[in-house]
Every structure is written in structure tokens, then in C-alpha cells.
Scaffold this motif. Structure first.
Motif, PDB file in Angstrom:
ATOM      1  N   UNK A 192     -38.850 -10.180  -7.642  1.00 40.27           N
ATOM      2  CA  UNK A 192     -39.813 -10.653  -6.646  1.00 40.27           C
ATOM      3  C   UNK A 192     -40.276 -12.069  -6.920  1.00 40.27           C
ATOM      4  N   UNK A 193     -40.560 -12.822  -5.844  1.00 43.52           N
ATOM      5  CA  UNK A 193     -41.236 -14.101  -6.010  1.00 43.52           C
ATOM      6  C   UNK A 193     -42.743 -13.850  -6.066  1.00 43.52           C
ATOM      7  N   UNK A 194     -43.537 -14.917  -6.167  1.00 46.59           N
ATOM      8  CA  UNK A 194     -44.984 -14.759  -6.309  1.00 46.59           C
ATOM      9  C   UNK A 194     -45.650 -14.162  -5.081  1.00 46.59           C
ATOM     10  N   UNK A 195     -44.946 -14.173  -3.954  1.00 48.86           N
ATOM     11  CA  UNK A 195     -45.501 -13.620  -2.724  1.00 48.86           C
ATOM     12  C   UNK A 195     -45.019 -12.201  -2.466  1.00 48.86           C
ATOM     13  N   UNK A 196     -44.347 -11.595  -3.465  1.00 49.53           N
ATOM     14  CA  UNK A 196     -43.935 -10.208  -3.343  1.00 49.53           C
ATOM     15  C   UNK A 196     -42.704  -9.984  -2.493  1.00 49.53           C
ATOM     16  N   UNK A 197     -41.939 -11.062  -2.192  1.00 50.58           N
ATOM     17  CA  UNK A 197     -40.699 -10.906  -1.437  1.00 50.58           C
ATOM     18  C   UNK A 197     -39.516 -10.779  -2.385  1.00 50.58           C
ATOM     19  N   UNK A 198     -38.495 -10.016  -1.995  1.00 48.64           N
ATOM     20  CA  UNK A 198     -37.326  -9.800  -2.844  1.00 48.64           C
ATOM     21  C   UNK A 198     -36.405 -11.014  -2.763  1.00 48.64           C
ATOM     22  N   UNK A 237     -26.271  -9.871   4.018  1.00 46.45           N
ATOM     23  CA  UNK A 237     -25.010  -9.844   4.765  1.00 46.45           C
ATOM     24  C   UNK A 237     -24.557  -8.401   4.992  1.00 46.45           C
ATOM     25  N   UNK A 238     -24.675  -7.562   3.951  1.00 44.07           N
ATOM     26  CA  UNK A 238     -24.262  -6.159   4.074  1.00 44.07           C
ATOM     27  C   UNK A 238     -25.146  -5.409   5.065  1.00 44.07           C
ATOM     28  N   UNK A 239     -26.459  -5.638   5.005  1.00 48.07           N
ATOM     29  CA  UNK A 239     -27.366  -4.945   5.923  1.00 48.07           C
ATOM     30  C   UNK A 239     -27.113  -5.357   7.365  1.00 48.07           C
ATOM     31  N   UNK A 240     -26.793  -6.629   7.564  1.00 46.40           N
ATOM     32  CA  UNK A 240     -26.482  -7.107   8.911  1.00 46.40           C
ATOM     33  C   UNK A 240     -25.233  -6.412   9.449  1.00 46.40           C
ATOM     34  N   UNK A 241     -24.201  -6.312   8.613  1.00 39.41           N
ATOM     35  CA  UNK A 241     -22.948  -5.654   9.023  1.00 39.41           C
ATOM     36  C   UNK A 241     -23.150  -4.178   9.312  1.00 39.41           C
ATOM     37  N   UNK A 242     -24.069  -3.529   8.594  1.00 41.74           N
ATOM     38  CA  UNK A 242     -24.322  -2.095   8.774  1.00 41.74           C
ATOM     39  C   UNK A 242     -25.370  -1.810   9.850  1.00 41.74           C
ATOM     40  N   UNK A 243     -25.936  -2.865  10.434  1.00 43.21           N
ATOM     41  CA  UNK A 243     -26.929  -2.691  11.483  1.00 43.21           C
ATOM     42  C   UNK A 243     -28.263  -2.176  10.979  1.00 43.21           C
ATOM     43  N   UNK A 244     -28.598  -2.476   9.716  1.00 44.51           N
ATOM     44  CA  UNK A 244     -29.880  -2.058   9.139  1.00 44.51           C
ATOM     45  C   UNK A 244     -30.967  -3.054   9.544  1.00 44.51           C
ATOM     46  N   UNK A 245     -32.048  -2.625  10.194  1.00 38.51           N
ATOM     47  CA  UNK A 245     -33.101  -3.533  10.680  1.00 38.51           C
ATOM     48  C   UNK A 245     -34.099  -3.917   9.587  1.00 38.51           C
ATOM     49  N   UNK A 246     -33.777  -4.915   8.797  1.00 38.29           N
ATOM     50  CA  UNK A 246     -34.622  -5.293   7.662  1.00 38.29           C
ATOM     51  C   UNK A 246     -35.619  -6.385   8.042  1.00 38.29           C
ATOM     52  N   UNK A 247     -36.606  -6.588   7.157  1.00 36.49           N
ATOM     53  CA  UNK A 247     -37.621  -7.645   7.337  1.00 36.49           C
ATOM     54  C   UNK A 247     -37.257  -8.838   6.451  1.00 36.49           C
ATOM     55  N   UNK A 248     -37.169 -10.030   7.027  1.00 35.31           N
ATOM     56  CA  UNK A 248     -36.704 -11.189   6.272  1.00 35.31           C
ATOM     57  C   UNK A 248     -37.554 -12.416   6.578  1.00 35.31           C
ATOM     58  N   UNK A 249     -37.670 -13.296   5.584  1.00 35.74           N
ATOM     59  CA  UNK A 249     -38.330 -14.585   5.766  1.00 35.74           C
ATOM     60  C   UNK A 249     -37.565 -15.651   4.996  1.00 35.74           C
ATOM     61  N   UNK A 250     -37.641 -16.879   5.487  1.00 41.99           N
ATOM     62  CA  UNK A 250     -37.023 -18.002   4.784  1.00 41.99           C
ATOM     63  C   UNK A 250     -38.061 -18.961   4.246  1.00 41.99           C
TER      64      UNK A 250
END
Length: 435
Positions: A192-198, A237-250
Motif C-alpha cells: 500500500x501507498x500512504x493513502x491506502x491504495x494498492x 490488465x488481467x482484471x480488465x480482460x476478465x471483466x472484473x469491475x475494480x476501483x482504480x486511481x492514477x
């Protein structure tokens, strides 16, 4: 003069309030991320493989491939809502990749919060936290069953980024090297980063480096503070290919520094001047105490950092009395020397620091600290630990057993002494050293 005192008090109080708020916020962030981390248990026919994982979508858990590789049944464990019982959910493999050492599990009814993943690379040197379930943390103590689902936090910094693969001639990917301690059981847990994101999936640590040849003998030198995680981009990339609806930030994580708001109202005007002076004095005393503690710790660490060679050089030049040599402890040496089941020479050397933390010997590099590559050795065979001046060895429920002076060990630890024989399966060793 009173206005000056009031302003100083306002600044000090505001600073400490802001500092306290930022600390509480950081704790809240990690606590929230922890709710999405689970323990993964996979049956492999002979026993169980243990690892960690994290919830990336509703009832979808990410982990390492090597945790569920020998899948004969997978269970995901977590505390229930009351925090007093273990929640156990059966899981199946949704996707897996041996090359990337990643997997996605489906655990219907898990119903845990989804963690956010961060696609952008963090900065080199930025702080990171690992969350997971290192097996060694359970083995060290006699704990209640509920503690098996109490995760462990470790913290460090990002050391560097490497374009590499987990296997020879395997697919290259972005790998993060960091210093937040990872041990067997942390595999598949989040970095995790300091903001708790993986930002990464913890996968491995630097093993002991084997040096020498079969003719001259092999020596294993331990490595400390070097751990590896797959950057989250591969999993994205794997989650996108499998159609998994994940939460992401840049968005990068910037730690908010305490700021002083000159417009903040702290009704000081009605306080008596004598009270202001006392409060300022107390705040100043607290700062002086903190500075004193910092100075003491810095001066203390300077003494500890002096090496034995530096001490000798300083003493020989007359800077210190010769009697001071008695304060330097003797050098610590410990090794297991012998041969494997094919008659090849084996020499395993250990540092005192490594043994104080405990060293797992085994055939599987992913589950042990020092690899003993012999078919008679189990993946997690035995554990060595130096505690209170004693070298202890304990069998890790190995198939072919751990033997000391011809006697097979039970579940209890045994004390090793120089000159004793130790057998890891069919690997014959003797204890050498000075400890």
C-alpha cells in the motif's frame, strides 16, 4: 506583549491539533484498507498452502498463483462483523497465471469492502506498507484461534523498480523492490501507498545467496531488507480482460503536512495572561523534551553504528583505553556443514541477526528463507532461531523429519550445540561455529 503570547500559543495549539489530525487520518486510512485484506488457505493433498489476498471487486480476491497452485480446495478467511469469530468462505479460481504469479478468486458471500488500486508508479523512496498474514507471526506465540485472522502490518520504503520476470525466460513485468518486511504467508497480500491504495502484490523476498562450488563447499549469505512485489499494472490488465469491475486511481498520494490557519479562532483573548504564560511554558517544555529525546537517540545510535574494525583502529591510536576491548562481544559464527542425499557438499552459514528473527529451511524458495535443494527436504522443513544465547531448531511437520544426533524431533524445539549432527530428511549436517 500579550498579543505576541496569544499568537505564539495559537500557533503551537494549531500545529499540534493539525499534527494529531494527520496522524489519526493515517491510522483511519490503514484501518480501512485492512478491512479488504484476507487470509487464503489452499489444500494441496499433503497439507495446506497459506497466503494473503485482497478484495478487488465484490466477492473477488486477488492473490499469488503459487498460493493456490496445488488447488484441492480454497477457503478465504476473515473476521466477521462482530470481530469475535472467523468468517470462512469457499472460493474458486476465476483466473490464474503461473508466469505472472497472480490469481483471481471468486468467493461468493464474502461481502467485504473493495480496495482501490493505483495504476501510477509511486516515487522511489516513498513509504509503503504491507498487510498480510505471515505464518511466522503465528508460530512465535501460543495464540487464540481468532488471532489467525488478525493481519500484520510492516512498513518500509520503495528501493527501486525492476523490469524482470519471476521465472527463467518468463514474461517481463514491472517489479517493485521495497523494504517493508515480507515473510512466508504474506504472498498475495497488498503493498500500500500512504493513502491506502494498492501499488503492488507482495510475492517474494531475497533469499540467501549460494556461493562457492561443490568441490570447495557451498556457503549461503543472508540478505536483509530486500522484498519484491508485482506492480499492480499486471493485475489491472488481467482484471480488465476478465471483466472484473475494480476501483482504480492514477492520482499520486501526497501526505498533507500540518498547516497553520491564521484565521482559526481559539478564544485566547479571554484567558488570563498568567494562564497564557503557563500554557506556553508547557508547550515549550514539551518541545524541549522532544528535542532532548531526539538528541539522545541520535547520540546513542552514533555509538551503536561504530564497527568493530573502527573501534580497533581508534583504540590502537590511543583514543581509548585497551581495557575497553572487553566491552566488545565475540564474533558470532554459525553454520550447518555436511552433504546432501547425492553426496554433494553443503554449507549453510547464518548471521546472528537473521537467526534472532528466525530462519526457515526448506526446498521451496517461496516458502522458506534458505533453500535446501534436495528431494528429501520438505518445502518448509525446519526453523532455526537464536534466542537467549541458545540455538534452537524446530521441525515444521516435514515429511521425512528433522533429526538431532539420530533422534527425530517432535513438535517441540530442541537446543543445538556445536558438534551435534542434524539431518533434514537425507541431508546430513553438523553444527559448526562460535555462539
Amino acid at each position: 506583549m500579550r498579543q505576541k503570547n496569544d499568537m505564539m500559543l495559537k500557533i503551537l495549539i494549531t500545529f499540534f491539533i493539525a499534527l494529531l489530525s494527520s496522524q489519526l487520518s493515517a491510522q483511519d486510512i490503514l484501518s480501512q484498507a485492512d478491512q479488504s485484506v484476507v487470509r487464503v488457505v489452499a489444500k494441496d493433498g499433503k497439507g495446506y498452502d497459506l497466503g494473503s489476498g485482497f478484495v478487488v471487486a465484490k466477492d473477488i480476491v486477488a492473490t499469488n498463483f503459487h498460493v493456490i497452485e496445488h488447488n484441492q480446495g480454497i477457503v478465504v478467511l476473515k473476521k466477521n462483523q462482530s470481530g469475535k469469530d472467523i468468517k470462512s468462505v469457499k472460493a474458486t479460481v476465476l483466473w490464474r497465471s503461473a508466469e505472472y504469479d497472480l490469481a483471481l478468486l471468486e468467493a461468493p458471500g464474502l461481502d467485504l469492502p473493495v480496495i482501490t488500486v493505483r495504476e501510477s508508479l509511486p516515487n522511489k523512496g516513498s513509504p509503503v506498507t504491507t498487510v498480510g498474514y505471515p505464518g511466522g507471526a503465528d508460530e512465535a506465540l501460543d495464540i487464540a484461534q481468532i488471532a489467525l485472522v488478525e493481519s500484520t502490518f510492516t512498513q518500509g520504503i520503495i528501493g527501486r523498480f525492476i523490469e524482470a520476470s519471476w521465472s527463467v525466460n518468463g514474461q517481463k513485468q514491472q517489479i517493485i523492490q521495497h523494504s517493508a518486511s515480507v515473510n512466508s504467508g504474506n504472498s498475495g497480500g497488498p503493498l500500500l501507498d500512504n493513502c491506502g491504495r494498492v501499488v503492488g502484490v507482495n510475492t517474494a523476498k531475497a533469499l540467501g545467496i549460494v556461493q562457492g562450488t561443490n568441490a570447495t563447499g557451498l556457503t549461503v549469505n543472508q540478505s536483509d531488507g530486500i522484498f519484491y512485489a508485482s506492480h499492480i499494472s499486471t493485475l489491472i490488465r488481467a482484471m480488465t480482460e476478465q471483466g472484473v469491475p475494480f476501483k482504480m486511481t492514477g492520482v499520486e498520494c501526497s501526505v498533507q503536512q500540518p498547516t497553520i490557519n491564521p484565521n482559526l479562532e481559539i478564544n485566547i483573548g479571554t484567558t488570563k495572561k498568567a494562564d497564557n504564560t503557563k500554557l506556553i511554558a508547557l508547550a515549550s517544555a514539551a518541545i524541549l523534551l522532544a528535542l532532548g529525546a531526539l538528541f539522545f537517540s541520535l547520540s546513542k545510535s552514533k555509538t551503536v553504528r561504530e564497527t568493530y574494525t573502527q573501534f580497533q583502529r581508534r583504540s590502537q591510536t590511543g583514543a581509548a583505553d585497551a581495557s575497553a576491548y572487553t566491552k566488545v562481544s565475540k564474533s558470532f559464527r554459525c553454520a550447518l556443514v555436511g552433504q546432501d542425499s547425492n553426496g554433494n557438499p553443503v554449507k549453510l552459514s547464518f548471521s546472528e541477526k537473521a537467526l534472532q528473527s528466525g530462519v526457515i529451511l526448506g526446498r521451496d524458495s517461496a516458502q522458506s528463507d534458505v533453500m535446501v535443494d534436495d528431494p528429501s527436504v520438505s518445502r518448509r522443513h525446519a526453523k532455526l532461531q537464536y534466542d537467549s544465547g541458545r540455538l534452537l531448531i524446530r521441525d515444521m511437520e516435514s515429511t521425512n523429519g528433522t533429526w538431532v544426533n539420530g533422534k527425530r524431533l517432535g513438535p517441540e524445539s530442541a537446543t543445538l550445540r556445536v558438534g551435534q549432527s542434524v539431518n533434514l530428511g537425507k541431508v546430513n549436517l553438523r553444527v559448526e561455529g562460535d555462539f
